[in-house]
Enzyme design. Structure first.
Site, PDB file in Angstrom:
ATOM      1  N   GLU A 129       7.433   1.928   7.943  1.00  0.00           N
ATOM      2  CA  GLU A 129       6.870   1.496   6.664  1.00  0.00           C
ATOM      3  C   GLU A 129       7.581   2.227   5.515  1.00  0.00           C
ATOM      4  O   GLU A 129       7.895   1.624   4.481  1.00  0.00           O
ATOM      5  CB  GLU A 129       5.375   1.829   6.678  1.00  0.00           C
ATOM      6  CG  GLU A 129       4.582   1.356   5.507  1.00  0.00           C
ATOM      7  CD  GLU A 129       3.201   2.017   5.506  1.00  0.00           C
ATOM      8  OE1 GLU A 129       2.681   2.352   6.597  1.00  0.00           O
ATOM      9  OE2 GLU A 129       2.677   2.206   4.407  1.00  0.00           O
ATOM     10  N   ASP A 159       9.743   0.092   2.942  1.00  0.00           N
ATOM     11  CA  ASP A 159       9.362   0.198   1.531  1.00  0.00           C
ATOM     12  C   ASP A 159      10.595   0.436   0.663  1.00  0.00           C
ATOM     13  O   ASP A 159      10.751  -0.178  -0.395  1.00  0.00           O
ATOM     14  CB  ASP A 159       8.357   1.351   1.392  1.00  0.00           C
ATOM     15  CG  ASP A 159       8.070   1.735  -0.035  1.00  0.00           C
ATOM     16  OD1 ASP A 159       7.234   1.055  -0.658  1.00  0.00           O
ATOM     17  OD2 ASP A 159       8.677   2.700  -0.538  1.00  0.00           O
ATOM     18  N   GLU A 163       5.780  -4.092   5.273  1.00  0.00           N
ATOM     19  CA  GLU A 163       6.840  -3.143   4.936  1.00  0.00           C
ATOM     20  C   GLU A 163       7.524  -2.618   6.196  1.00  0.00           C
ATOM     21  O   GLU A 163       8.750  -2.532   6.254  1.00  0.00           O
ATOM     22  CB  GLU A 163       6.271  -1.978   4.123  1.00  0.00           C
ATOM     23  CG  GLU A 163       5.909  -2.378   2.701  1.00  0.00           C
ATOM     24  CD  GLU A 163       5.433  -1.205   1.862  1.00  0.00           C
ATOM     25  OE1 GLU A 163       5.622  -1.239   0.646  1.00  0.00           O
ATOM     26  OE2 GLU A 163       4.856  -0.260   2.435  1.00  0.00           O
TER      27      GLU A 163
END
Lengths: 240, 240
Positions: B59, B63, B133
Site C-alpha cells: 500500500e 500510494d 493502493e
C-alpha cells in the site's frame, strides 16, 4: 542573473556541459532543464495571459518522481521493515534541508537563475532543494522513468549514509526541556488531534510555552508528533 | 475468509481470472497480487521472527506510484495551471473516500482477505481504498512502470469526472456556521501555525466550538485550512 540571453550560445554550451556532467548523458530537450533552474523571481511571461513560467510546476512533478523512486528503493532494500519505518526514512531522505545540501554538492546552486535585483531577493537555501526537485522533473520529462530512477538511486542516494539516517534520532524534546529549565519557562505538550485510520494514523501535537501555543508538529505516533513540534521549536529558538 | 487455502486451485484460477479481467493482462507473479489483498487482520507469519506479512507495505509503494502518475497526468493535462492547483486536484483524486468507491466499482472488495472472526473485525470501507493502493503496488512490481501508468490513466482515472472534481467546492464552513446557529453554539477558526516556505506553504487551522478545540485542518492557504477543519467537523457531526 539571467544565464540565457538570446543568442548567448557560449553560455548555453556551458550549461549543456554542466547538465551532462551531472546526469552523465547529453540533455536532449534543453528547455526543460532551463526551466528547472528558473526561480520564480526570474519567471517569464508566456503566451497565456497572466501565466508566468518558473520551475514551480517542474518542482511539483519532480517531488512526486523522487518520492516514488525513494519509496521503491526502500521497499526493496528493507523487505522486512513495516510501512511506518519506510515512510519515516523516506521523509528523512527527501527532507528539505538535506535536498538543499545535495543540490549544492552537485553544483546546481550555480545554475539557478533568479532576480537578484528584486527588493529583498537574496538566494535562499530552500531555492537549492526546490531546484533539485525541478531538475529531477526535467530529467524525467527528457529521459523517461528508467533513466531518472537510475539517476536518483545512483547519483542522489549515493550522497546519503543510510545507516546514519536510520540511527539518527536527535532528541529534540530533551533539548527543549533543557532550554525551558535554563530559561525558567514552563512547557508542556498536548495532542490536539488524532486523525486517519489504523493504517494512516497521524497525530498533531502542540508545544505550549508558559501555556501559550508555540509550535505544532505531526507524526505517525504521539511521540513523533511531539518530537516534530519540539524540532520546530528548536529551529525557531535556534537551539543546536 | 481465506481465499487461498493450500491446493485450492479452483479458487486460485478464479482469482487469476479476476485480476486479468481488471488489469487486462494475465498476472505473471501471482503472489504479489495475493499479498495486495491480504488485510492486516489476515496477516501471515514469515520466516523472519516477529514480521507478519499483509498488504501494508504494498500500500505504501502503490500510494507513491499512484501519486506520481496522477501528478504527471495533471502536469501534462493542465500546462497552464500552477502547482497549487495541481496539488489540490491531485489530493482530491487520491482522496481515501474516492479510492474506496473506485475499489468497489472495480470489484476489488470481493478479493480482500480478512479475518471476519476477529473480535470487532468487520469490513471497513477504508480497507477497499487501501487494497486498491496495494493493488497498484502489485501491478507495478509485476508489470513495471509503463504498464502501471497505462492502467492508472486508462482504468482508474476513467472513473473520474475531472471537471466535476475541479468545480467541486462544497462550502463546509458555511455548513458548520449554519449548524452552530441552529444548535446555539459559538464557533471560531484560528490559524495555529503557518509552516514551510513560499513554495510549500501550509497552514494549520483549528475550529473551536464554545472555545473548546474541536477539529484541525491543513491547507495551502488559510481559507483551505479552515475549510479542511470545517470538513472534518462536518464528518464528526455527520452533517450532510
Amino acid at each position: 542573473m539571467s544565464l540565457f540571453k538570446a543568442g548567448n550560445s557560449a553560455e548555453e554550451k556551458k550549461f549543456i556541459k554542466s547538465i551532462e556532467h551531472v546526469i552523465g548523458e547529453r540533455p536532449s530537450n534543453l528547455s526543460v532543464y532551463q526551466l528547472a533552474f528558473r526561480h520564480t523571481s526570474a519567471s517569464r511571461e508566456t503566451a497565456i495571459r497572466g501565466f508566468r513560467e518558473s520551475n514551480e510546476r517542474l518542482e511539483y512533478l519532480g517531488d512526486s518522481v523522487l518520492g516514488m523512486v525513494v519509496a521503491e528503493f526502500l521497499f526493496t532494500k528493507y523487505p522486512y521493515k513495516d510501512e511506518g519505518f519506510l515512510t519515516e526514512i523516506r521523509s528523512r531522505i527527501v527532507n528539505r534541508e538535506t535536498l538543499n545540501q545535495i543540490s549544492r554538492k552537485l553544483g546546481l546552486d550555480h545554475l539557478i537563475e533568479y532576480d537578484g535585483n528584486r527588493r529583498g531577493m537574496s538566494p535562499r537555501s530552500s531555492m537549492y532543494g526546490d531546484a533539485l526537485e525541478a531538475f529531477v522533473g526535467a530529467i524525467y520529462l527528457d529521459k523517461g522513468f528508467r533513466f531518472t530512477r537510475k539517476f536518483i538511486v545512483g547519483k542522489l542516494l549515493a550522497h546519503y549514509d543510510l545507516d546514519a539516517i536510520i540511527q539518527n534520532n536527535v532528541n529534540f524534546k530533551s533539548i527543549i526541556i533543557e532550554w525551558a529549565q535554563r530559561e525558567n519557562k514552563e512547557i508542556r505538550f498536548e495532542i490536539l488531534e488524532e486523525r486517519g485510520n489504523r493504517h494512516h494514523r497521524e497525530f498533531i501535537a502542540q508545544l505550549l510555552v508558559d501555556e501559550e501555543p508555540f509550535t505544532t508538529g505531526t507524526g505517525f505516533t504521539k511521540k513523533k508528533a511531539e518530537q516534530s513540534a519540539a524540532e520546530k521549536a528548536c529551529e525557531q529558538l535556534e537551539l543546536k
